[in-house]
Design an enzyme around this catalytic site. Structure first.
Site, PDB file in Angstrom:
ATOM      1  N   CYS A 159       0.867  -1.162   0.000  1.00 30.98           N
ATOM      2  CA  CYS A 159       0.000   0.000   0.000  1.00 30.98           C
ATOM      3  C   CYS A 159       0.910   1.220   0.000  1.00 30.98           C
ATOM      4  CB  CYS A 159      -0.960  -0.004   1.185  1.00 30.98           C
ATOM      5  SG  CYS A 159      -0.143   0.034   2.784  1.00 30.98           S
ATOM      6  N   HIS A 215      40.653 -10.171   5.249  1.00 30.48           N
ATOM      7  CA  HIS A 215      41.974  -9.727   5.704  1.00 30.48           C
ATOM      8  C   HIS A 215      41.806  -8.947   7.003  1.00 30.48           C
ATOM      9  CE1 HIS A 215      45.884  -7.715   5.699  1.00 30.48           C
ATOM     10  NE2 HIS A 215      46.270  -8.533   4.726  1.00 30.48           N
TER      11      HIS A 215
END
Length: 630
Positions: A410, A541
């Site tokens: 809606c 890393h």
């Protein structure tokens, strides 16, 4: 709760025909303007056009409800219209000569809409023997609907007098309650907004209470049609919403801004100033209301009572005003020519704005309510810039495309049906811009995304229908996500290793962001390489220039060749130790073979929860080959 989910589906369907009302308001306003300028004939044309749309509202409701309940299937809407035509003709046939034919009501239109949707859902895939299959499928829906419409029409014609008496009785009883009834409506209206069920209540008050015949003999029922038809007694059940939507809720937005943390205030200011203007001009309030609905439900109860008080006050003062869409400034101005004493809504609104601002600032500060801007990651973010890129992550946070049964929207919320609502990640949805999630039972779920909800629905359907090959990544650490180009290392920042994101971890645990197998564990244990089944090579890393530590402060808990799942622990590391001996704790997560990726979708750069928050989604090129486990 299953019934609650079904009711919210009906509530959404009842809202669909209301899309015609702004056009009605504009036509009638133009008619008034043309009349004041002396263009009498043109004014009559415009007035007739607007009132005709109001007069035909039962037919619009039949089509709109059928479409709303059948996922916008045109065949269902067409079947509902056929049913209404059959009812109209039977009504004329059974009405005695000399008696005015009764106009079908909006309630009857809604009934035919429900019947058409049921017929479509049951028979749109109906198969007949091959030599008769021409009449199967959608054509069979029309046959069934025609037969059922004849039966329903005769039933309705038979009970029409009693039905009219019942509706009139209910309407008269509501009107007899006077100002208290208006107060009660205001309280219930705001409470039901939280569940998306307010249109059920609106349908009774706006379209069933009171009747009015204009000078042309056209009959109108309900507070809203009567107002636009020129009934001076109508608009009682709409006027009191103007002070709340135009003044009070924008004041709440300002209170939230002023109680936010200084470091988050610029972003809060941008988001909630827009929400304040949205409420003021259009009457769309959910972005503000949902900012405190879950954080402080008791405040929402107070808000509902104050809304009722505003409606009681306007009713007592004889103020009549109405709207075609919602109680915002646009409707206030456009429909002012039809109102009575509406100028008083402005000082009343200012008074309620002061009460709301003082009350909400006090409550937020005194009870430390975690409204947006007071807690990191609680902000309803601005979605305009990267809306489309968030859609894959939103789908994943809803449990994935296989969990989605039906997607509707809606004006301010996605209305979904899912297989398992426990798979929905509320925290991730909030980080992606949702103001709140409501589980209504039976797999029915509402997710509030403000005025972007309808655009989101369309984009979600496109993504699902394309069935693209996608890979989702969760956060590999607990902490804050940042863009890869903010990593204090040229190799990562320039994407020489690959594209991705980075994180500043708060806890010393690295988990797998994706399903795959461990391709490489560096001897110093500061980095891990993962290959996904789709062939993506992912590098994690930990920190910058941490290889020089030679493994000190790191402990790997997986081995090369081991299969891993999202959220599985890979490496433990000592944040305090590493932070003192490295250049930075920025932890990149990059796809080293980025040439396999066709498009990237990044979550907002904010606080993330390891193994749970969806942070990245990529769509693979069609020529990409899946990886092989080694």
């Amino acid at each position: 709760m299953n019934q609650l989910g079904s009711l919210q589906q009906l509530s959404r369907a009842l809202m669909q025909p209301l899309m015609a009302l702004p056009a009605v308001a504009i036509l009638l306003a133009i008619a008034q303007l043309l009349s004041s300028l002396g263009f009498a004939d043109a004014s009559i044309w415009m007035d007739w056009a607007g009132k005709t749309m109001l007069y035909m509202m039962p037919y619009l409701f039949a089509v709109g409800v059928a479409l709303g309940l059948s996922n916008n299937e045109g065949n269902a809407g067409f079947a509902a219209l056929v049913g209404m035509f059959i009812f109209h003709q039977l009504l004329q046939y059974t009405t005695p000569a000399g008696v005015t034919v009764v106009q079908p009501t909006i309630l009857i239109g809604a009934l035919f809409g429900v019947l058409a949707s049921l017929a479509h859902d049951r028979f749109h895939h109906f198969q007949l023997p091959e030599y008769l299959q021409f009449f199967g499928g959608p054509r069979f829906v029309m046959i069934v609907m025609s037969l059922c419409s004849v039966g329903l029409s005769f039933l309705l014609v038979s009970i029409m007098p009693f039905l009219e008496q019942g509706v009139t009785f209910v309407g008269d009883e509501i009107l007899a309650m006077g100002s208290f009834g208006v107060f009660l409506y205001g309280v219930l209206h705001r409470v039901l907004v939280a569940f998306g069920l307010h249109h059920l209540l609106n349908n009774i008050v706006w379209f069933q209470v009171g009747s009015y015949n204009d000078t042309n003999g056209m009959s109108f029922t309900g507070d809203l049609p009567r107002f636009f038809a020129g009934d001076p007694t109508a608009g009682t059940y709409m006027a009191g919403l103007f002070p709340i939507m135009m003044f009070a809720l924008p004041a709440v937005a300002m209170a939230i801004i002023h109680e936010s943390r200084e470091d988050l205030r610029p972003k809060v200011y941008k988001t909630f100033l827009s929400a304040a203007f949205l409420s003021m001009f259009t009457g769309i309030t959910e972005p503000i209301e949902f900012a405190f609905l879950f954080a402080a439900p008791y405040l929402f109860v107070v808000h509902a009572l104050l809304t009722g008080a505003a409606m009681w006050l306007t009713a007592e003062l004889g103020i009549h005003h109405g709207f075609s869409f919602s109680a915002g400034a646009l409707d206030y101005i456009v429909n002012f020519h039809l109102s009575t004493n509406a100028i008083w809504l402005i000082p009343i609104g200012i008074g309620f704005a002061i009460v709301y601002y003082v009350l909400f600032r006090f409550a937020i500060h005194r009870f430390q309510i975690p409204t947006p801007g007071r807690v990191e990651g609680s902000l309803l973010d601005d979605m305009a810039g990267d809306l489309i890129h968030r859609v894959p992550l939103i789908i994943q946070a809803l449990g994935g495309k296989d969990n989605l049964v039906d997607i509707q929207a809606c004006i301010t919320r996605l209305r979904l049906r899912v297989h398992n609502d426990k798979l929905i990640d509320r925290r991730t949805l909030r980080s992606l811009g949702s103001a709140g999630v409501l589980r209504l039972g039976g797999g029915h779920v509402q997710v509030v995304f403000g005025t972007y909800s309808e655009i989101l629905r369309d984009e979600m359907l496109k993504r699902i229908q394309r069935d693209m090959k996608q890979v989702w990544f969760v956060a590999p650490v607990q902490g804050r996500m940042i863009p890869i180009d903010e990593v204090p290392d040229t190799i990562f920042a320039k994407k020489l290793v690959g594209n991705g994101v980075a994180f500043y971890p708060d806890k010393g645990e690295l988990v797998s962001p994706v399903a795959g197998f461990i391709r490489h564990v560096y001897p110093t244990m500061h980095a891990v390489g993962i290959e996904t089944p789709e062939g993506l090579e992912v590098l994690l890393h930990i920190g910058i220039e941490t290889s020089t530590l030679n493994g000190a402060g790191f402990q790997a808990v997986v081995e090369e060749g081991e299969e891993v799942k999202p959220g599985q622990l890979l490496v433990k590391f000592d944040i305090a130790y590493i932070k003192k001996r490295s250049r930075s704790m920025a932890t990149p997560m990059v796809i080293t073979n980025s040439d396999k990726v066709a498009s990237w979708s990044f979550a907002p750069y904010a606080q993330v929860k390891k193994g749970q928050t969806s942070v990245l989604s990529v769509v693979l090129r069609e020529d990409s080959n899946g990886g092989e486990k080694r």
